[in-house]
Design a protein around this motif. Structure first.
Motif, PDB file in Angstrom:
ATOM      1  N   THR A   1       0.845  -1.208   0.000  1.00  0.00           N
ATOM      2  CA  THR A   1       0.000   0.000   0.000  1.00  0.00           C
ATOM      3  C   THR A   1       0.881   1.259   0.000  1.00  0.00           C
ATOM      4  O   THR A   1       0.492   2.272  -0.571  1.00  0.00           O
ATOM      5  CB  THR A   1      -0.972   0.003   1.198  1.00  0.00           C
ATOM      6  OG1 THR A   1      -0.274  -0.384   2.383  1.00  0.00           O
ATOM      7  CG2 THR A   1      -2.139  -0.918   0.960  1.00  0.00           C
ATOM      8  N   GLY A   2       2.072   1.173   0.590  1.00  0.00           N
ATOM      9  CA  GLY A   2       2.995   2.316   0.563  1.00  0.00           C
ATOM     10  C   GLY A   2       3.413   2.612  -0.882  1.00  0.00           C
ATOM     11  O   GLY A   2       3.377   3.768  -1.323  1.00  0.00           O
ATOM     12  N   ASP A   3       3.794   1.566  -1.643  1.00  0.00           N
ATOM     13  CA  ASP A   3       4.181   1.771  -3.056  1.00  0.00           C
ATOM     14  C   ASP A   3       3.006   2.312  -3.866  1.00  0.00           C
ATOM     15  O   ASP A   3       3.177   3.174  -4.729  1.00  0.00           O
ATOM     16  CB  ASP A   3       4.637   0.445  -3.700  1.00  0.00           C
ATOM     17  CG  ASP A   3       6.027   0.019  -3.240  1.00  0.00           C
ATOM     18  OD1 ASP A   3       6.726   0.830  -2.596  1.00  0.00           O
ATOM     19  OD2 ASP A   3       6.414  -1.138  -3.521  1.00  0.00           O
ATOM     20  N   MET A   4       1.811   1.785  -3.585  1.00  0.00           N
ATOM     21  CA  MET A   4       0.632   2.258  -4.330  1.00  0.00           C
ATOM     22  C   MET A   4       0.395   3.750  -4.059  1.00  0.00           C
ATOM     23  O   MET A   4       0.129   4.526  -4.974  1.00  0.00           O
ATOM     24  CB  MET A   4      -0.612   1.448  -3.936  1.00  0.00           C
ATOM     25  CG  MET A   4      -0.563   0.011  -4.446  1.00  0.00           C
ATOM     26  SD  MET A   4      -1.873  -1.007  -3.726  1.00  0.00           S
ATOM     27  CE  MET A   4      -3.282  -0.447  -4.652  1.00  0.00           C
ATOM     28  N   LEU A   5       0.517   4.131  -2.784  1.00  0.00           N
ATOM     29  CA  LEU A   5       0.313   5.545  -2.441  1.00  0.00           C
ATOM     30  C   LEU A   5       1.394   6.428  -3.063  1.00  0.00           C
ATOM     31  O   LEU A   5       1.103   7.506  -3.585  1.00  0.00           O
ATOM     32  CB  LEU A   5       0.303   5.740  -0.917  1.00  0.00           C
ATOM     33  CG  LEU A   5      -0.917   5.215  -0.178  1.00  0.00           C
ATOM     34  CD1 LEU A   5      -0.684   5.266   1.335  1.00  0.00           C
ATOM     35  CD2 LEU A   5      -2.165   6.028  -0.536  1.00  0.00           C
ATOM     36  N   ARG A   6       2.641   5.944  -3.045  1.00  0.00           N
ATOM     37  CA  ARG A   6       3.726   6.754  -3.643  1.00  0.00           C
ATOM     38  C   ARG A   6       3.488   6.934  -5.146  1.00  0.00           C
ATOM     39  O   ARG A   6       3.760   7.996  -5.703  1.00  0.00           O
ATOM     40  CB  ARG A   6       5.097   6.124  -3.359  1.00  0.00           C
ATOM     41  CG  ARG A   6       5.604   6.434  -1.939  1.00  0.00           C
ATOM     42  CD  ARG A   6       6.986   5.879  -1.674  1.00  0.00           C
ATOM     43  NE  ARG A   6       6.989   4.435  -1.511  1.00  0.00           N
ATOM     44  CZ  ARG A   6       6.679   3.803  -0.376  1.00  0.00           C
ATOM     45  NH1 ARG A   6       6.359   4.481   0.697  1.00  0.00           N
ATOM     46  NH2 ARG A   6       6.701   2.481  -0.313  1.00  0.00           N
TER      47      ARG A   6
ATOM     48  N   ARG B   1       1.733  10.600  -9.507  1.00  0.00           N
ATOM     49  CA  ARG B   1       0.801  10.923 -10.599  1.00  0.00           C
ATOM     50  C   ARG B   1       0.029  12.214 -10.337  1.00  0.00           C
ATOM     51  O   ARG B   1      -0.639  12.725 -11.217  1.00  0.00           O
ATOM     52  CB  ARG B   1      -0.250   9.800 -10.744  1.00  0.00           C
ATOM     53  CG  ARG B   1       0.282   8.548 -11.406  1.00  0.00           C
ATOM     54  CD  ARG B   1      -0.820   7.685 -11.994  1.00  0.00           C
ATOM     55  NE  ARG B   1      -1.814   7.285 -11.009  1.00  0.00           N
ATOM     56  CZ  ARG B   1      -3.117   7.396 -11.185  1.00  0.00           C
ATOM     57  NH1 ARG B   1      -3.609   7.882 -12.294  1.00  0.00           N
ATOM     58  NH2 ARG B   1      -3.952   6.990 -10.246  1.00  0.00           N
ATOM     59  N   GLY B   2       0.058  12.651  -9.054  1.00  0.00           N
ATOM     60  CA  GLY B   2      -0.700  13.860  -8.700  1.00  0.00           C
ATOM     61  C   GLY B   2      -2.201  13.625  -8.712  1.00  0.00           C
ATOM     62  O   GLY B   2      -2.981  14.555  -8.950  1.00  0.00           O
ATOM     63  N   SER B   3      -2.626  12.385  -8.450  1.00  0.00           N
ATOM     64  CA  SER B   3      -4.065  12.069  -8.435  1.00  0.00           C
ATOM     65  C   SER B   3      -4.724  12.640  -7.168  1.00  0.00           C
ATOM     66  O   SER B   3      -4.034  13.082  -6.248  1.00  0.00           O
ATOM     67  CB  SER B   3      -4.259  10.546  -8.446  1.00  0.00           C
ATOM     68  OG  SER B   3      -3.804  10.016  -7.218  1.00  0.00           O
ATOM     69  N   ASP B   4      -6.061  12.578  -7.110  1.00  0.00           N
ATOM     70  CA  ASP B   4      -6.784  13.038  -5.916  1.00  0.00           C
ATOM     71  C   ASP B   4      -6.316  12.284  -4.671  1.00  0.00           C
ATOM     72  O   ASP B   4      -6.058  12.879  -3.626  1.00  0.00           O
ATOM     73  CB  ASP B   4      -8.294  12.780  -6.078  1.00  0.00           C
ATOM     74  CG  ASP B   4      -8.946  13.884  -6.888  1.00  0.00           C
ATOM     75  OD1 ASP B   4      -8.241  14.869  -7.190  1.00  0.00           O
ATOM     76  OD2 ASP B   4     -10.140  13.730  -7.227  1.00  0.00           O
ATOM     77  N   VAL B   5      -6.232  10.956  -4.814  1.00  0.00           N
ATOM     78  CA  VAL B   5      -5.784  10.131  -3.680  1.00  0.00           C
ATOM     79  C   VAL B   5      -4.375  10.547  -3.262  1.00  0.00           C
ATOM     80  O   VAL B   5      -4.078  10.727  -2.079  1.00  0.00           O
ATOM     81  CB  VAL B   5      -5.820   8.624  -4.061  1.00  0.00           C
ATOM     82  CG1 VAL B   5      -5.057   7.784  -3.067  1.00  0.00           C
ATOM     83  CG2 VAL B   5      -7.259   8.144  -4.175  1.00  0.00           C
ATOM     84  N   GLY B   6      -3.499  10.744  -4.250  1.00  0.00           N
ATOM     85  CA  GLY B   6      -2.123  11.158  -3.975  1.00  0.00           C
ATOM     86  C   GLY B   6      -2.078  12.491  -3.249  1.00  0.00           C
ATOM     87  O   GLY B   6      -1.324  12.660  -2.285  1.00  0.00           O
ATOM     88  N   ASN B   7      -2.928  13.420  -3.697  1.00  0.00           N
ATOM     89  CA  ASN B   7      -2.931  14.745  -3.055  1.00  0.00           C
ATOM     90  C   ASN B   7      -3.433  14.672  -1.625  1.00  0.00           C
ATOM     91  O   ASN B   7      -2.970  15.406  -0.754  1.00  0.00           O
ATOM     92  CB  ASN B   7      -3.767  15.732  -3.875  1.00  0.00           C
ATOM     93  CG  ASN B   7      -3.086  16.050  -5.201  1.00  0.00           C
ATOM     94  OD1 ASN B   7      -1.871  15.912  -5.320  1.00  0.00           O
ATOM     95  ND2 ASN B   7      -3.860  16.434  -6.197  1.00  0.00           N
ATOM     96  N   GLN B   8      -4.381  13.772  -1.371  1.00  0.00           N
ATOM     97  CA  GLN B   8      -4.876  13.615   0.003  1.00  0.00           C
ATOM     98  C   GLN B   8      -3.814  12.975   0.903  1.00  0.00           C
ATOM     99  O   GLN B   8      -3.732  13.258   2.083  1.00  0.00           O
ATOM    100  CB  GLN B   8      -6.106  12.706   0.027  1.00  0.00           C
ATOM    101  CG  GLN B   8      -7.380  13.346  -0.462  1.00  0.00           C
ATOM    102  CD  GLN B   8      -8.511  12.324  -0.430  1.00  0.00           C
ATOM    103  OE1 GLN B   8      -8.926  11.866   0.632  1.00  0.00           O
ATOM    104  NE2 GLN B   8      -8.989  11.944  -1.598  1.00  0.00           N
TER     105      GLN B   8
END
Ligand code: AP5
Ligand code: ZN
Length: 217
Positions: free
Chosen positions: A31-36, A41-48
């Protein structure tokens, strides 16, 4: 077989998951790699997630559970998976059991990598990864065979994680102690927890893990 790796930051979850992935044909889900990747990518999830990750805090349960649910529904996960970095809270652990049960699945074994806290900060500050293929190294315990060159892909570019600074590691360890360590009794109660000595050299940790997997059938 579905496996969870539990353990503090720097315990070796990523290192050992990758080894098991190759040996047993399971899919590693970090999940850490997925979040990174979402942050990059600068996605919504990434920004949160970004500010929380840089501060060493866990991201909200709802966000990570939704992400994980999507991932384990993918076809490549149907033969079995290794969870690296999930669950991190009791709510995540309970939700995981519920979502798997709805699909007739379950977690077979939870491998707890036990490492003393004073070792973790040194391990993390010595960590670097190949910028091209993601292979993990360590200045002290696991440098590339040829200095400055990735063993796996030959690249000469390496990077370090934004949250691997000493002050952030202190926060990550606090989050682990307060929110993640309390999950251990949840898995112990249901007979799924196997404790592995994560302080041995990596190859010996792998041998202990293989023995624990055999033991749990
Ligand atoms: P995440 O990426 O999951 O980080 P972590 O749990 O802090 O774990 P690490 O990746 O730091 O360590 P590791 O155990 O994989 O160790 P490694 O094998 O690399 O999470 C990052 C952030 O994302 C969190 O802080 C949070 O914000 C967020 N997040 C992720 N999942 C979440 C969730 N479920 N809920 C909420 N938020 C979430 O090894 C470390 C070093 O040691 C390496 O250099 C390695 O070469 C070396 N090493 C490994 N084994 C050995 C050994 N046996 N002897 C000597 N050296 C070794
Ligand atoms: Zn590489």
């Amino acid at each position: 077989m579905n496996i969870i790796f539990l353990g503090p930051p720097g315990a070796g979850k990523g290192t050992q998951s990758k080894i098991l992935e190759e040996r047993h044909g399971l899919v590693q889900i970090s999940t850490g790699d997925m979040l990174r990747a979402e942050v990059a990518r600068g996605s919504d999830v990434g920004n949160q997630a970004k500010a929380l990750m840089v501060a060493g805090k866990l991201v909200p349960d709802a966000l990570i559970i939704a992400m994980l649910k999507d991932r384990i529904a993918q076809p490549d996960c149907q033969k079995g998976f290794i969870l690296d970095g999930f669950p991190r809270t009791l709510a995540q652990a309970e939700e995981l059991d519920t979502m798997l049960a709805a699909d007739g699945k379950s977690i077979d074994v939870v491998l707890f990598l036990d490492v003393d806290e004073e070792i973790l900060a040194d391990r993390i500050s010595g960590r670097f990864t190949c910028a091209k293929c993601g292979q993990t190294y360590n200045e002290a315990s696991n440098p590339p065979a040829k200095e400055g060159e990735c063993d796996a892909c030959g690249s000469h570019e390496f990077k370090r994680r934004a949250d691997d600074k000493r002050e952030t590691v202190v926060e990550r360890l606090k989050e682990y102690r307060n929110l993640t360590a309390p999950i251990l009794p949840f898995y112990e109660k249901t007979g799924r927890l196997r404790k592995v000595n994560g302080m041995l050299p990596a190859a010996e940790v792998t041998a202990e893990i293989e023995a624990a997997l055999e033991d749990s059938g």
